[in-house]
Design a protein around this motif. Structure first.
Motif, short mmCIF file in Angstrom:
data_model
loop_
_atom_site.label_atom_id
_atom_site.label_comp_id
_atom_site.label_asym_id
_atom_site.label_seq_id
_atom_site.Cartn_x
_atom_site.Cartn_y
_atom_site.Cartn_z
N PHE A 184 -28.51 -41.49 18.19
CA PHE A 184 -29.46 -40.37 18.11
C PHE A 184 -29.04 -39.22 19.02
CE2 PHE A 184 -33.83 -38.54 18.74
CZ PHE A 184 -34.08 -38.27 17.41
N SER A 185 -28.39 -39.53 20.13
CA SER A 185 -27.99 -38.50 21.09
C SER A 185 -26.94 -37.55 20.53
CB SER A 185 -27.44 -39.16 22.37
OG SER A 185 -28.44 -39.90 23.03
N TRP A 186 -26.20 -37.98 19.51
CA TRP A 186 -25.19 -37.10 18.92
C TRP A 186 -25.81 -35.85 18.32
CZ3 TRP A 186 -20.00 -37.19 19.39
CH2 TRP A 186 -19.42 -38.36 19.89
N THR A 199 -33.05 -49.96 11.27
CA THR A 199 -32.69 -49.27 12.52
C THR A 199 -31.19 -49.11 12.66
OG1 THR A 199 -34.68 -50.14 13.62
CG2 THR A 199 -32.89 -49.35 15.03
N LEU A 200 -30.45 -50.19 12.40
CA LEU A 200 -28.99 -50.11 12.49
C LEU A 200 -28.43 -49.18 11.41
CD1 LEU A 200 -28.11 -53.86 13.21
CD2 LEU A 200 -28.17 -51.94 14.83
N GLY A 201 -29.07 -49.17 10.24
CA GLY A 201 -28.64 -48.27 9.19
C GLY A 201 -28.84 -46.80 9.57
N TRP A 202 -30.00 -46.50 10.16
CA TRP A 202 -30.25 -45.14 10.64
C TRP A 202 -29.25 -44.77 11.74
CZ3 TRP A 202 -32.71 -41.17 8.76
CH2 TRP A 202 -33.78 -41.34 7.90
N ALA A 203 -28.99 -45.69 12.64
CA ALA A 203 -28.03 -45.40 13.73
C ALA A 203 -26.65 -45.11 13.16
CB ALA A 203 -27.97 -46.59 14.70
N LEU A 254 -26.68 -41.63 11.43
CA LEU A 254 -26.68 -40.53 12.41
C LEU A 254 -25.30 -40.35 13.04
CD1 LEU A 254 -30.08 -41.27 14.19
CD2 LEU A 254 -29.59 -39.34 12.70
N LEU A 255 -24.67 -41.46 13.34
CA LEU A 255 -23.34 -41.39 13.96
C LEU A 255 -22.30 -40.83 12.99
CD1 LEU A 255 -21.91 -42.06 16.61
CD2 LEU A 255 -21.43 -44.33 15.71
N THR A 287 -20.19 -32.77 15.47
CA THR A 287 -20.11 -32.43 16.89
C THR A 287 -18.67 -32.23 17.32
OG1 THR A 287 -22.13 -33.69 17.38
CG2 THR A 287 -20.65 -33.25 19.21
N MET A 288 -17.77 -33.11 16.90
CA MET A 288 -16.37 -32.98 17.30
C MET A 288 -15.72 -31.75 16.67
SD MET A 288 -16.06 -35.17 19.49
CE MET A 288 -14.45 -34.50 19.84
#
Length: 282
Positions: A183-185, A260-264, A267-268, A275-276
């Motif tokens: 989520f922080s990304w 939850t793992l799917g959302w993570a 998002l990643l 971001t990169m």
């Protein structure tokens, strides 16, 4: 005499310079640091910033405690009959809300370093490009862990008893950390896009506040209108809170964990490359 001495000195200087150049060329260069080592180094840098500015821990200690006390004693009697009963339901939810909310400070830190020109130096180093960003997130993972431990200690003092025991609590926190890392990304992206740290905080709060409050953090969605339930039941925060709540209660909410793992992962995969790309073009 002086001319001969001067000529000899120049010859010795030339020989010394050639010897030094030969020595430098012959010497092997140090190996390129691995992606893991550079990421851990930047993570350590983030931790040192906390050491030198301990006020940064205010948002992971005082803020979660304040939320827990307010919601437990102000609304516990009305929502669950007593604060003691309500804390069994609300503590995992407030834990999720508190950690998710402090993820925005990752973007704030990135923006501050950009304004100071630190990133110009990072980009000139022969290192794995994403390591600076990953380092921020690894350092913040320590802050998330501190917030979780503080919340649990206060909750135990107030009467919270996780039926899942130590293993269930650790599993719940681990899942929360995985989701928060992904989520922080989002906020690192905003930290690179926006001009000031205040802008990053404003945009982050506009996203986080509705997302956390329109969830099952505080109440069961069954009490909400049907049109609102459709949104709340599919919110990533709802899936995360349900998974953490179930793990700490000693259950195995497989569906919620998978969501939850799917959302993570989503998002990643979405915000990591964006971001990169912004980082490389900044």
């Amino acid at each position: 005499m002086s001319t001969a001495t001067s000529t000899k000195s120049k010859e010795l200087s030339a020989v010394s310079t050639e010897s030094l150049a030969a020595l430098l060329v012959a010497k092997e260069r140090p190996p390129r640091p691995s992606a893991l080592s550079t990421s851990l180094t930047f993570g350590w840098r983030a931790i040192l910033k906390i050491k030198h500015v301990p006020e940064q821990l205010f948002d992971v200690t005082a803020f979660p405690i304040m939320n827990l006390l307010m919601f437990t004693y102000l609304f516990g009697g009305a929502l669950a009959g007593s604060p003691g009963d309500y804390i069994q339901f609300v503590l995992p939810g407030i834990l999720v809300m508190s950690v998710v909310m402090i993820t925005m400070y990752t973007g704030v830190s990135v923006n501050i370093d950009i304004e100071k020109g630190v990133f110009d130096r990072f980009r000139s180093l022969p290192i794995w490009r994403p390591s600076a960003m990953v380092g921020y997130l690894l350092g913040d993972a320590l802050r998330y862990t501190i917030a979780s431990v503080v919340m649990l200690v206060v909750g135990l003092l107030l009467g919270y008893r996780p039926d899942g025991g130590f293993g269930g609590v650790v599993a719940g926190i681990a899942l929360l950390l995985v989701f928060s890392f992904a989520f922080s990304w989002i906020w690192t992206m905003f930290g690179l896009m926006l001009r000031t740290e205040k802008s990053v905080m404003s945009v982050s709060m506009m996203v986080i506040f509705p997302l956390t409050f329109l969830s099952n953090v505080f109440v069961d969605p069954k009490t909400m209108p049907g049109w609102l339930q459709a949104f709340v039941n599919n919110s990533p925060i709802t899936h995360l809170a349900s998974a953490v709540r179930g793990l700490m209660a000693g259950d195995w909410p497989g569906t919620e964990i998978a969501w939850t793992l799917g959302w993570a992962g989503a998002l990643l995969l979405v915000f990591g490359p964006v971001t990169m790309r912004l980082y490389n073009r900044k």
